[in-house]
Design a protein around this motif. Structure first.
Motif, PDB file in Angstrom:
ATOM      1  N   VAL A  79      30.916   1.439  49.530  1.00 25.77           N
ATOM      2  CA  VAL A  79      30.777   0.342  50.491  1.00 25.77           C
ATOM      3  C   VAL A  79      30.296  -0.926  49.790  1.00 25.77           C
ATOM      4  O   VAL A  79      30.780  -2.020  50.080  1.00 25.77           O
ATOM      5  CB  VAL A  79      29.832   0.748  51.640  1.00 25.77           C
ATOM      6  N   GLN A  80      29.374  -0.778  48.853  1.00 27.65           N
ATOM      7  CA  GLN A  80      28.885  -1.951  48.131  1.00 27.65           C
ATOM      8  C   GLN A  80      29.963  -2.523  47.216  1.00 27.65           C
ATOM      9  O   GLN A  80      30.052  -3.745  47.052  1.00 27.65           O
ATOM     10  CB  GLN A  80      27.642  -1.591  47.327  1.00 27.65           C
ATOM     11  N   ALA A  81      30.797  -1.687  46.634  1.00 25.51           N
ATOM     12  CA  ALA A  81      31.851  -2.165  45.738  1.00 25.51           C
ATOM     13  C   ALA A  81      33.033  -2.745  46.508  1.00 25.51           C
ATOM     14  O   ALA A  81      33.712  -3.649  46.023  1.00 25.51           O
ATOM     15  CB  ALA A  81      32.318  -1.026  44.838  1.00 25.51           C
ATOM     16  N   ASN A  82      33.297  -2.220  47.704  1.00 30.29           N
ATOM     17  CA  ASN A  82      34.462  -2.634  48.493  1.00 30.29           C
ATOM     18  C   ASN A  82      34.049  -2.925  49.938  1.00 30.29           C
ATOM     19  O   ASN A  82      34.453  -2.210  50.862  1.00 30.29           O
ATOM     20  CB  ASN A  82      35.519  -1.525  48.480  1.00 30.29           C
ATOM     21  N   PRO A  83      33.313  -3.991  50.174  1.00 26.64           N
ATOM     22  CA  PRO A  83      32.815  -4.218  51.531  1.00 26.64           C
ATOM     23  C   PRO A  83      33.914  -4.506  52.551  1.00 26.64           C
ATOM     24  O   PRO A  83      33.848  -4.008  53.674  1.00 26.64           O
ATOM     25  CB  PRO A  83      31.869  -5.407  51.384  1.00 26.64           C
ATOM     26  N   GLN A  85      37.128  -3.606  52.452  1.00 27.90           N
ATOM     27  CA  GLN A  85      37.905  -2.389  52.710  1.00 27.90           C
ATOM     28  C   GLN A  85      37.129  -1.458  53.632  1.00 27.90           C
ATOM     29  O   GLN A  85      37.705  -0.829  54.521  1.00 27.90           O
ATOM     30  CB  GLN A  85      38.221  -1.652  51.409  1.00 27.90           C
ATOM     31  N   SER A  86      35.837  -1.383  53.433  1.00 24.55           N
ATOM     32  CA  SER A  86      34.998  -0.531  54.274  1.00 24.55           C
ATOM     33  C   SER A  86      35.013  -1.013  55.721  1.00 24.55           C
ATOM     34  O   SER A  86      35.095  -0.208  56.654  1.00 24.55           O
ATOM     35  CB  SER A  86      33.565  -0.512  53.745  1.00 24.55           C
ATOM     36  N   VAL A  87      34.952  -2.315  55.905  1.00 28.32           N
ATOM     37  CA  VAL A  87      35.008  -2.873  57.263  1.00 28.32           C
ATOM     38  C   VAL A  87      36.365  -2.565  57.883  1.00 28.32           C
ATOM     39  O   VAL A  87      36.450  -2.175  59.067  1.00 28.32           O
ATOM     40  CB  VAL A  87      34.739  -4.398  57.239  1.00 28.32           C
ATOM     41  N   GLY A  88      37.435  -2.705  57.115  1.00 26.30           N
ATOM     42  CA  GLY A  88      38.770  -2.412  57.623  1.00 26.30           C
ATOM     43  C   GLY A  88      38.934  -0.942  57.981  1.00 26.30           C
ATOM     44  O   GLY A  88      39.511  -0.607  59.026  1.00 26.30           O
ATOM     45  N   ILE A  89      38.438  -0.073  57.141  1.00 28.87           N
ATOM     46  CA  ILE A  89      38.528   1.367  57.419  1.00 28.87           C
ATOM     47  C   ILE A  89      37.728   1.713  58.673  1.00 28.87           C
ATOM     48  O   ILE A  89      38.194   2.455  59.542  1.00 28.87           O
ATOM     49  CB  ILE A  89      38.039   2.184  56.204  1.00 28.87           C
ATOM     50  N   ALA A  90      36.522   1.168  58.787  1.00 26.47           N
ATOM     51  CA  ALA A  90      35.691   1.431  59.958  1.00 26.47           C
ATOM     52  C   ALA A  90      36.364   0.918  61.232  1.00 26.47           C
ATOM     53  O   ALA A  90      36.345   1.586  62.273  1.00 26.47           O
ATOM     54  CB  ALA A  90      34.315   0.793  59.787  1.00 26.47           C
ATOM     55  N   ALA A  91      36.978  -0.255  61.158  1.00 19.69           N
ATOM     56  CA  ALA A  91      37.676  -0.801  62.327  1.00 19.69           C
ATOM     57  C   ALA A  91      38.863   0.085  62.708  1.00 19.69           C
ATOM     58  O   ALA A  91      39.097   0.352  63.886  1.00 19.69           O
ATOM     59  CB  ALA A  91      38.136  -2.224  62.043  1.00 19.69           C
ATOM     60  N   GLY A  92      39.612   0.550  61.705  1.00 22.61           N
ATOM     61  CA  GLY A  92      40.749   1.424  61.973  1.00 22.61           C
ATOM     62  C   GLY A  92      40.330   2.746  62.594  1.00 22.61           C
ATOM     63  O   GLY A  92      40.944   3.224  63.550  1.00 22.61           O
ATOM     64  N   VAL A  93      39.284   3.332  62.070  1.00 17.11           N
ATOM     65  CA  VAL A  93      38.782   4.597  62.623  1.00 17.11           C
ATOM     66  C   VAL A  93      38.277   4.377  64.040  1.00 17.11           C
ATOM     67  O   VAL A  93      38.551   5.187  64.937  1.00 17.11           O
ATOM     68  CB  VAL A  93      37.677   5.192  61.712  1.00 17.11           C
ATOM     69  N   GLY A  94      37.584   3.284  64.273  1.00 16.78           N
ATOM     70  CA  GLY A  94      37.108   2.973  65.617  1.00 16.78           C
ATOM     71  C   GLY A  94      38.255   2.777  66.591  1.00 16.78           C
ATOM     72  O   GLY A  94      38.205   3.238  67.733  1.00 16.78           O
ATOM     73  N   PHE A  95      39.315   2.123  66.128  1.00 19.94           N
ATOM     74  CA  PHE A  95      40.498   1.918  66.968  1.00 19.94           C
ATOM     75  C   PHE A  95      41.139   3.254  67.322  1.00 19.94           C
ATOM     76  O   PHE A  95      41.492   3.496  68.485  1.00 19.94           O
ATOM     77  CB  PHE A  95      41.496   1.010  66.242  1.00 19.94           C
TER      78      PHE A  95
END
Length: 104
Positions: A79-83, A85-95
């Motif tokens: 998450v620290q290296a790819n903030p 991408q992490s936000v995008g993945i979290a948004a996709g999973v939430g969707f």
């Protein structure tokens, strides 16, 4: 939040297993009044299995703690290296979770 849930699950599992061990110890105490070679043999077998179960519980607990800590560290590093991408993945999973929740 995930750390708390995983930690609680481990604690519940350990507590349940320890309750089983305690109940088995009580059973061993109550069978002392039984007489005969078979009763003594049964108590010895139960005692051996109880010792093995305690050892297994200790090993499993240590292993789970090590693996859990490694997963937390790896996730935090990612998450620290790819903030973004992490936000995008979290948004996709939430969707996806939202879609699945509305279907039911």
């Amino acid at each position: 939040m995930a750390r708390i849930t995983a930690k609680n699950a481990q604690q519940i599992l350990a507590a349940d297993f320890q309750a089983l061990v305690i109940d088995t110890e009580r059973l061993l105490e109550h069978t002392k009044t039984l007489a005969g070679d078979q009763a003594e043999e049964l108590r010895a077998q139960l005692n051996d299995r109880l010792i093995k179960a305690r050892e297994t519980l200790a090993e499993t607990k240590d292993n789970l703690q090590e693996r859990g800590q490694a997963a937390v560290v790896a996730t935090e590093d990612y998450v620290q290296a790819n903030p973004w991408q992490s936000v995008g993945i979290a948004a996709g999973v939430g969707f996806l979770i939202g879609l699945l929740a509305t279907r039911r």
